[in-house]
Design an enzyme around this catalytic site. Structure first.
Site, PDB file in Angstrom:
ATOM      1  N   SER A 141      32.129  33.318 -48.306  1.00  0.00           N
ATOM      2  CA  SER A 141      31.207  33.757 -47.262  1.00  0.00           C
ATOM      3  C   SER A 141      30.304  34.837 -47.822  1.00  0.00           C
ATOM      4  CB  SER A 141      31.966  34.299 -46.055  1.00  0.00           C
ATOM      5  OG  SER A 141      31.076  34.900 -45.123  1.00  0.00           O
ATOM      6  N   TYR A 155      38.099  40.020 -42.607  1.00  0.00           N
ATOM      7  CA  TYR A 155      37.530  38.739 -43.046  1.00  0.00           C
ATOM      8  C   TYR A 155      36.699  38.934 -44.311  1.00  0.00           C
ATOM      9  CZ  TYR A 155      34.727  34.470 -42.990  1.00  0.00           C
ATOM     10  OH  TYR A 155      34.106  33.288 -43.340  1.00  0.00           O
TER      11      TYR A 155
END
Length: 246
Positions: A141, A155
């Site tokens: 990501s 995250y």
């Protein structure tokens, strides 16, 4: 560009979203594909049936990416069925956003288990049977490099860890001609992140191109990295984010 026709790919978390699009793309490029799902059994079986056309075979296998035995068994099963493995796409991931005081340790452990430990376990199991010259592609990501909202610290940490793991594994596997790369999506329109959500205009404001990407954008890059032509790209973390990180 060379072809992945008749190659064998294993994709974690392939029943929906970006994973589903990757399954679709690699099979349309001529690869036989095994993919995992955790909950979406009907969708997974429907996808496998739809894409298996006599030219390629696509199979769905139930597995929890946080469960070492589950993911190892799925890879063993795929290898048993196809007799080969050329491409691994570590796509399965979870995101549970919370501000620091509200982060639950169970949620922390779940994200680490799926997003980091699961990637390592799948890679270790796949590399043991993968053909030399294979391809390992991790879906990371852009959050590994830039977080734009509070609440995404854990995250972001897991995706930064994947980028570091990628660099190390690229060294470990280079002697076998196996490349290891990470694809780092920015804002991509999915069911979980629609381009018409209440936060979409804010998100677009951070993106140089001012728009969301598509699942197809990610699948196209994965297909390129899976291809024999990408043999001199390894250890890379490639942002595909419309200029979120620039």
């Amino acid at each position: 560009m060379e072809s992945i026709k008749n190659k064998v790919a294993f994709i974690t978390g392939g029943s929906r979203g970006i994973g589903q699009e990757i399954v679709r793309k690699l099979s349309l490029e001529g690869a036989n594909v095994a993919f995992t799902y955790s909950n979406s059994e009907n969708e997974a079986n429907q996808l496998a049936s739809e894409l298996s056309d006599g030219q390629v075979t696509v199979i769905a296998l139930k597995a929890d990416n946080a469960d070492e035995i589950s993911i190892r068994d799925a890879i063993d099963k795929a290898f048993e069925i196809f007799g080969s493995l050329d491409i691994l796409v570590n796509n399965a991931g979870v995101a549970i956003n919370a501000l620091l005081p509200d982060v639950k340790i169970d949620d922390f452990d779940r994200m680490v288990g799926v997003n980091i430990r699961g990637v390592f376990v799948a890679t270790q199991a796949a590399a043991a049977v993968m053909n030399d010259g294979g391809r390992i592609i991790n879906i990371g990501s852009a959050a590994a490099e830039r977080t734009i909202f509070p609440g995404g610290a854990v995250y972001a940490m897991t995706k930064a860890a994947v980028a570091g793991l990628t660099r190390g594994l690229a060294r470990d596997l280079a002697s076998r001609g196996i490349t290891v790369n990470t694809v780092q999506p920015g804002p991509i329109e999915t069911e979980m992140n629609p381009a018409d959500s209440q936060f979409a205009d804010i998100i677009r404001g951070f993106v140089a191109m001012g728009q969301y990407g598509t699942k197809s954008d990610i699948a196209e890059l994965v297909a390129f990295l899976a291809n024999p032509s990408s043999k001199y790209i390894t250890g890379a973390s490639i942002n595909i984010d419309g200029g979120l990180v620039c």
